[in-house]
Write an enzyme that holds these catalytic residues in place. Structure first.
Site, PDB file in Angstrom:
ATOM      1  N   ARG A 172     -42.690 -31.920 -24.323  1.00 15.16           N
ATOM      2  CA  ARG A 172     -41.883 -31.344 -23.236  1.00 15.16           C
ATOM      3  C   ARG A 172     -42.771 -30.498 -22.333  1.00 15.16           C
ATOM      4  O   ARG A 172     -42.670 -30.566 -21.109  1.00 15.16           O
ATOM      5  CB  ARG A 172     -40.742 -30.509 -23.816  1.00 15.16           C
ATOM      6  CG  ARG A 172     -39.499 -31.283 -24.242  1.00 15.16           C
ATOM      7  CD  ARG A 172     -39.793 -32.426 -25.188  1.00 15.16           C
ATOM      8  NE  ARG A 172     -38.605 -33.140 -25.592  1.00 15.16           N
ATOM      9  CZ  ARG A 172     -38.059 -33.024 -26.809  1.00 15.16           C
ATOM     10  NH1 ARG A 172     -38.593 -32.231 -27.729  1.00 15.16           N
ATOM     11  NH2 ARG A 172     -36.980 -33.726 -27.106  1.00 15.16           N
ATOM     12  N   ASP A 187     -42.461 -38.388 -26.687  1.00 13.22           N
ATOM     13  CA  ASP A 187     -41.024 -38.217 -26.483  1.00 13.22           C
ATOM     14  C   ASP A 187     -40.691 -38.783 -25.110  1.00 13.22           C
ATOM     15  O   ASP A 187     -41.553 -39.357 -24.432  1.00 13.22           O
ATOM     16  CB  ASP A 187     -40.615 -36.748 -26.592  1.00 13.22           C
ATOM     17  CG  ASP A 187     -39.223 -36.585 -27.190  1.00 13.22           C
ATOM     18  OD1 ASP A 187     -38.255 -37.063 -26.571  1.00 13.22           O
ATOM     19  OD2 ASP A 187     -39.107 -36.005 -28.277  1.00 13.22           O
ATOM     20  N   TRP A 207     -33.700 -31.809 -41.186  1.00 13.86           N
ATOM     21  CA  TRP A 207     -33.509 -30.801 -40.131  1.00 13.86           C
ATOM     22  C   TRP A 207     -32.046 -30.478 -39.882  1.00 13.86           C
ATOM     23  O   TRP A 207     -31.718 -29.408 -39.392  1.00 13.86           O
ATOM     24  CB  TRP A 207     -34.173 -31.260 -38.840  1.00 13.86           C
ATOM     25  CG  TRP A 207     -33.494 -32.391 -38.114  1.00 13.86           C
ATOM     26  CD1 TRP A 207     -33.596 -33.713 -38.372  1.00 13.86           C
ATOM     27  CD2 TRP A 207     -32.621 -32.284 -36.982  1.00 13.86           C
ATOM     28  NE1 TRP A 207     -32.851 -34.452 -37.491  1.00 13.86           N
ATOM     29  CE2 TRP A 207     -32.243 -33.597 -36.619  1.00 13.86           C
ATOM     30  CE3 TRP A 207     -32.125 -31.210 -36.237  1.00 13.86           C
ATOM     31  CZ2 TRP A 207     -31.381 -33.866 -35.547  1.00 13.86           C
ATOM     32  CZ3 TRP A 207     -31.276 -31.470 -35.173  1.00 13.86           C
ATOM     33  CH2 TRP A 207     -30.921 -32.789 -34.835  1.00 13.86           C
ATOM     34  N   GLU A 213     -38.743 -27.337 -24.943  1.00 12.23           N
ATOM     35  CA  GLU A 213     -38.038 -27.552 -23.679  1.00 12.23           C
ATOM     36  C   GLU A 213     -38.094 -26.326 -22.772  1.00 12.23           C
ATOM     37  O   GLU A 213     -38.249 -26.460 -21.556  1.00 12.23           O
ATOM     38  CB  GLU A 213     -36.560 -27.907 -23.951  1.00 12.23           C
ATOM     39  CG  GLU A 213     -36.336 -29.269 -24.540  1.00 12.23           C
ATOM     40  CD  GLU A 213     -36.297 -29.265 -26.060  1.00 12.23           C
ATOM     41  OE1 GLU A 213     -35.732 -30.191 -26.646  1.00 12.23           O
ATOM     42  OE2 GLU A 213     -36.846 -28.305 -26.655  1.00 12.23           O
ATOM     43  N   TRP A 259     -39.694 -26.313 -30.768  1.00 12.49           N
ATOM     44  CA  TRP A 259     -39.462 -27.271 -29.678  1.00 12.49           C
ATOM     45  C   TRP A 259     -39.686 -26.564 -28.343  1.00 12.49           C
ATOM     46  O   TRP A 259     -39.375 -25.388 -28.190  1.00 12.49           O
ATOM     47  CB  TRP A 259     -38.055 -27.853 -29.775  1.00 12.49           C
ATOM     48  CG  TRP A 259     -37.818 -28.564 -31.067  1.00 12.49           C
ATOM     49  CD1 TRP A 259     -37.149 -28.086 -32.158  1.00 12.49           C
ATOM     50  CD2 TRP A 259     -38.297 -29.863 -31.421  1.00 12.49           C
ATOM     51  NE1 TRP A 259     -37.169 -29.011 -33.168  1.00 12.49           N
ATOM     52  CE2 TRP A 259     -37.862 -30.121 -32.742  1.00 12.49           C
ATOM     53  CE3 TRP A 259     -39.038 -30.834 -30.753  1.00 12.49           C
ATOM     54  CZ2 TRP A 259     -38.159 -31.313 -33.414  1.00 12.49           C
ATOM     55  CZ3 TRP A 259     -39.324 -32.024 -31.414  1.00 12.49           C
ATOM     56  CH2 TRP A 259     -38.888 -32.253 -32.722  1.00 12.49           C
ATOM     57  N   PHE A 266     -37.769 -22.338 -34.823  1.00  9.91           N
ATOM     58  CA  PHE A 266     -38.303 -21.114 -34.245  1.00  9.91           C
ATOM     59  C   PHE A 266     -38.170 -21.079 -32.721  1.00  9.91           C
ATOM     60  O   PHE A 266     -38.468 -20.038 -32.113  1.00  9.91           O
ATOM     61  CB  PHE A 266     -39.765 -20.937 -34.645  1.00  9.91           C
ATOM     62  CG  PHE A 266     -39.969 -20.432 -36.048  1.00  9.91           C
ATOM     63  CD1 PHE A 266     -38.909 -20.295 -36.929  1.00  9.91           C
ATOM     64  CD2 PHE A 266     -41.240 -20.091 -36.494  1.00  9.91           C
ATOM     65  CE1 PHE A 266     -39.099 -19.835 -38.219  1.00  9.91           C
ATOM     66  CE2 PHE A 266     -41.451 -19.615 -37.780  1.00  9.91           C
ATOM     67  CZ  PHE A 266     -40.377 -19.489 -38.654  1.00  9.91           C
ATOM     68  N   ASP A 267     -37.745 -22.176 -32.076  1.00 11.97           N
ATOM     69  CA  ASP A 267     -37.454 -22.082 -30.648  1.00 11.97           C
ATOM     70  C   ASP A 267     -36.136 -21.349 -30.410  1.00 11.97           C
ATOM     71  O   ASP A 267     -35.838 -20.976 -29.273  1.00 11.97           O
ATOM     72  CB  ASP A 267     -37.415 -23.473 -29.999  1.00 11.97           C
ATOM     73  CG  ASP A 267     -36.507 -24.442 -30.726  1.00 11.97           C
ATOM     74  OD1 ASP A 267     -36.687 -24.621 -31.945  1.00 11.97           O
ATOM     75  OD2 ASP A 267     -35.629 -25.047 -30.086  1.00 11.97           O
ATOM     76  N   ASP A 318     -35.176 -39.768 -35.061  1.00  8.34           N
ATOM     77  CA  ASP A 318     -34.048 -38.895 -34.770  1.00  8.34           C
ATOM     78  C   ASP A 318     -33.371 -39.250 -33.458  1.00  8.34           C
ATOM     79  O   ASP A 318     -33.992 -39.786 -32.544  1.00  8.34           O
ATOM     80  CB  ASP A 318     -34.517 -37.440 -34.720  1.00  8.34           C
ATOM     81  CG  ASP A 318     -35.524 -37.211 -33.603  1.00  8.34           C
ATOM     82  OD1 ASP A 318     -36.513 -37.965 -33.547  1.00  8.34           O
ATOM     83  OD2 ASP A 318     -35.321 -36.290 -32.779  1.00  8.34           O
ATOM     84  N   GLU A 319     -32.097 -38.927 -33.368  1.00  8.37           N
ATOM     85  CA  GLU A 319     -31.319 -38.921 -32.119  1.00  8.37           C
ATOM     86  C   GLU A 319     -31.481 -40.223 -31.322  1.00  8.37           C
ATOM     87  O   GLU A 319     -31.575 -40.197 -30.103  1.00  8.37           O
ATOM     88  CB  GLU A 319     -31.731 -37.720 -31.261  1.00  8.37           C
ATOM     89  CG  GLU A 319     -31.453 -36.393 -31.937  1.00  8.37           C
ATOM     90  CD  GLU A 319     -31.883 -35.197 -31.108  1.00  8.37           C
ATOM     91  OE1 GLU A 319     -31.230 -34.146 -31.184  1.00  8.37           O
ATOM     92  OE2 GLU A 319     -32.896 -35.303 -30.378  1.00  8.37           O
ATOM     93  N   HIS A 340     -36.049 -41.579 -28.097  1.00  4.28           N
ATOM     94  CA  HIS A 340     -36.990 -40.686 -27.408  1.00  4.28           C
ATOM     95  C   HIS A 340     -38.189 -41.486 -26.886  1.00  4.28           C
ATOM     96  O   HIS A 340     -39.340 -41.052 -26.989  1.00  4.28           O
ATOM     97  CB  HIS A 340     -37.455 -39.567 -28.343  1.00  4.28           C
ATOM     98  CG  HIS A 340     -36.375 -38.575 -28.670  1.00  4.28           C
ATOM     99  ND1 HIS A 340     -35.917 -37.650 -27.754  1.00  4.28           N
ATOM    100  CD2 HIS A 340     -35.649 -38.378 -29.800  1.00  4.28           C
ATOM    101  CE1 HIS A 340     -34.969 -36.904 -28.318  1.00  4.28           C
ATOM    102  NE2 HIS A 340     -34.784 -37.340 -29.549  1.00  4.28           N
TER     103      HIS A 340
END
Length: 777
Positions: A167, A196, A391, A468, A466, A417-418, A324-325, A262
């Site tokens: 990101r 990603d 996760w 973003e 992460w 931790f974001d 994921d996702e 992603h």
């Protein structure tokens, strides 16, 4: 659980069960060693002393150099390195110490010995000694290190951090700093999220467009023309050098190539590897985007080619393949993919993903490597070759371990931790779920749902950062530190040694070391927070303010001033709620037992204007929504900018508890932000508001919550009181920040004011930057 076999350590523990833990809590060590046996006397370390390591033992020489570097930075003492005996500090090999990360550190009045059988053990012994040599802030002065024997080895084999460089790209120099500080607290795995939708960051020589095209994206617009491309990538040469740098510090780099979802940057570079045949731009929307890679023979061959090159760069056991996702609509709508599912005799798209992961897991296994993925790879059946990083809570880990697969615990709460460390308005951008230092420290990486006969499948735990909303190195570091210290202790130290009260002075000292190394360290857990008892309106009416002071950690003595001066260790100690006159500036900070401040001083302005003002971070959600994140002024700002609390599903925020009997008007400062969110199946939750002018309006309304409650109770005619309507300017030509003023209807007591924007969903996102209520003169 993955516990190293160490009979020598068991014997030491048996002899030190009483003395070790009591003595340990007085030492400035993170993580807490497995055993500490105190002895008589001490050894004084001073400038110019020597460290001994065999010149033929490369790992011992590396550990010696790293020890000297740490002591130079953290204590300002210069030590030399020599291949001689009879020096202050000696590194020795001892084959009786079982386990590559285990070590024994012995301090006597005559000198210090670090013994280990493995390279990592020598390094970790050095890091423990570096902490003992910097117990306080007395830089440049000799230090007396107490005589003792530390026998130590980790509880878990995987002690990791993940950094997302897709990101927002971070140069190798930034990653080296992170590695240095991980090694200082015995973390040993850095997971690099390398691909990603928003970028492909690793050079693949067979597919050069992955980085020349996929490594760069156009920033999202806040209304005007888009900015210059942003991004970057790592060459294979850079990564090999970095992998070696990390390995010398006991850290394994785990690369991640995320698939099948992603994948927008991949498809932007090579549309023939996509599903529907189009060529999108590299993504700039945060969240879940629809692009998947082709699961047919061409796509499978591509991934194997990528894996071949990754394996030449990253020699570690594990390669992470995401999983994921991955929303499956592109596969569902593709005749070619549907034919593949039928030909393979699979049930559905989830089974196709499982089949695909199995192909890659088998391929990696044939090369002596192992596949690991996010817990979505459980869906459709877990391939026998895969390990799981859990996760979405702990269920993925419990299920996978129950099936005989190795797992790494990485639940969003508390190991993302974001997410914020506190609810303070001075936190940098991030997600509003709060993962405090205390919550990280309280987490146990061994889920209760995993039976004892499956516990060996738990490799350890990892925290994820992460990016973003994290652009600068300082923002990334602020999220990592000091929570990395808590992560280190819960993954290294015996569970029985955990002691939150004892941890606090130790993590404060480790934070000092990180700061001395040039790292940005959050002080959220130790910062003073102000609460106004009875609320702002009551204080305005009474002319005085009852103030309560707290810190998240409850560590140290809070001291404060009311005259705007800097608090010192001699300032008034906070003993309970006190009353401040309006117009005073309350400044407060907590001091430890040594009289040292534990955080930056925080201020509370008690002027009437300040009590009538709220910033974006002090606003609340409108009745129908929730504030989910705090975002920067522009998504790719390279310097610190204001941050704004928003609900991405609705452009509405609420000023709570406005004193409507006092305030007669308002000035609302408005900011226009990028609307760059990939919402996938959550897009139906977006709220669209009917606009009655070209670009929508800002509606200022009083009593929104009361009206909403009345409607829920059955009064369908209930609505808030209109206090302003302002047409919004053309976003392509207007400034990004502007203001409106208006009058408020007279009310009684405290109420809310809603600020609702009705701009189209196709336009950028609007929110309130600041609201200043005004009084009659």
């Amino acid at each position: 659980m993955s516990v190293l076999v160490r009979p020598w350590l068991s014997m030491v523990l048996a002899t030190s069960a009483l003395a070790g833990p009591v003595h340990a809590q007085t030492l400035p060590l993170v993580p807490m060693p497995a055993s500490i046996v105190p002895a008589s006397g001490s050894f004084t370390l001073h400038d110019g002393q020597a460290i001994s390591a065999k010149a033929t033992d490369g790992a011992a020489m590396t550990a010696a150099r790293l020890l000297a570097d740490q002591i130079r930075v953290q204590r300002h003492l210069t030590l030399t390195i020599a291949d001689t005996r009879g020096v202050a500090i000696a590194f020795v090999r001892d084959g009786s110490i079982a386990g590559r990360e285990a070590y024994r550190l012995t301090v006597t009045p005559r000198g210090i010995t670090i013994a280990a059988s493995g390279d990592a053990g020598l390094l970790y012994g050095a890091m423990t000694l570096a902490q003992l040599a910097s117990p306080d802030r007395k830089l440049g002065q000799p230090v007396a290190i107490p005589a003792l024997t530390i026998a130590d080895a980790p509880r878990f084999a995987w002690r990791g951090l993940m950094v997302d460089v897709t990101r927002h790209f971070q140069p190798i120099a930034v990653l080296r700093t992170i590695v240095d500080q991980m090694a200082a607290v015995k973390l040993n795995t850095l997971h690099m999220h390398l691909t990603d939708d928003q970028g492909w960051r690793v050079e693949i020589r067979k597919y050069p467009k992955l980085t020349t095209v996929g490594g760069w994206r156009t920033p999202p617009s806040t209304g005007g023309a888009p900015g210059a491309p942003v991004g970057g990538f790592y060459t294979q040469a850079e990564l090999r050098e970095f992998v070696a740098y990390a390995a010398a510090r006991g850290i394994t780099i785990v690369p991640e190539v995320d698939l099948p979802g992603h994948a927008q940057a991949l498809v932007a570079a090579y549309p023939e590897l996509g599903v529907v045949g189009d060529q999108p731009a590299v993504g700039h929307d945060w969240g879940v985007n629809p692009y998947l890679f082709d699961p047919g023979p061409k796509g499978i061959a591509f991934v194997k080619d990528v894996l071949d090159e990754l394996m030449t760069i990253f020699p570690g056991t594990y390669i992470h393949l995401g999983g994921d996702e991955a929303v499956k609509e592109q596969w569902q709508r593709s005749p070619r993919v549907q034919a593949q599912i039928a030909a393979l005799g699979l049930k559905d798209e989830e089974a196709l993903q499982s089949w695909m992961i199995d192909q890659f897991g088998g391929y990696l296994e044939s090369k002596g490597r192992r596949l690991i993925g996010w817990d979505e790879i459980l869906e459709g059946g877990l391939p026998p070759s895969a390990s799981v990083m859990s996760w979405r809570g702990e269920k993925g880990a419990v299920d996978a371990a129950g099936q005989g697969h190795d797992v790494v615990l990485s639940p969003g709460g508390p190991l993302y931790f974001d997410h914020f460390q506190s609810d303070r308005s001075d936190e940098p951008p991030g997600r509003f779920d709060i993962n405090t230092l205390a919550a990280v420290y309280a987490y146990d990486p061994m889920p209760v749902g995993i039976p004892a006969d499956r516990a060996a499948h738990v490799l350890g735990a990892q925290a994820n950062v992460w990016s973003e909303f994290l652009v600068t190195p300082a923002e990334v570091e602020h999220k990592m530190f000091p929570r990395a210290a808590a992560l280190a202790e819960i993954t290294w130290s015996p569970k029985a040694a955990r002691d939150w009260t004892g941890f606090l002075p130790r993590v404060r000292r480790q934070s000092d070391r990180w700061t001395a190394s040039g790292v940005t360290v959050a002080d959220s857990a130790f910062a003073v927070a102000f609460a106004i008892d009875g609320g702002r309106g009551a204080a305005l009416r009474a002319g005085v303010m009852p103030v309560t002071l707290t810190t998240q950690a409850g560590y140290g003595t809070i001291r404060y001033t009311l005259d705007g001066s800097e608090p010192t260790a001699a300032s008034t100690a906070y003993a309970g709620k006190f009353t401040a006159p309006l117009g005073a500036t309350v400044r407060a900070v907590a001091f430890d037992a040594n009289g040292e401040a534990t955080a930056a001083v925080r201020n509370l302005d008690t002027s009437r204007a300040a009590l009538l003002r709220r910033t974006s971070s002090e606003m609340e959600a409108c009745p129908a929504g929730a504030l989910g994140m705090r975002v920067p002024l522009t998504p790719d700002a390279t310097a610190a900018t204001p941050a704004y609390a928003i609900n991405i599903f609705d452009t509405c925020t609420l000023y709570p508890d406005a004193p409507l009997d006092i305030a007669t008007g308002y000035r609302v400062e408005v900011v226009r932000l990028a609307r760059n969110y990939g919402l996938a199946h959550d897009a139906s939750a977006l709220r669209s508001h009917y606009a009655v002018s070209d670009h929508g309006e800002l509606l200022v309304q009083v009593g929104c919550r009361a009206a909403a409650a009345a409607r829920v109770a059955g009064d369908k005619s209930a609505r808030p009181i209109a206090a302003g309507i302002f047409p919004l300017p053309d976003p392509t030509t207007a400034p990004q920040r502007f203001a409106f003023t208006g009058a408020l209807p007279h009310g009684t007591g405290d109420g809310d004011i809603c600020f609702q924007f009705t701009s189209p969903l196709s336009d950028p996102f609007y929110t309130v930057e600041r609201v200043q209520l005004t009084e009659a003169k």
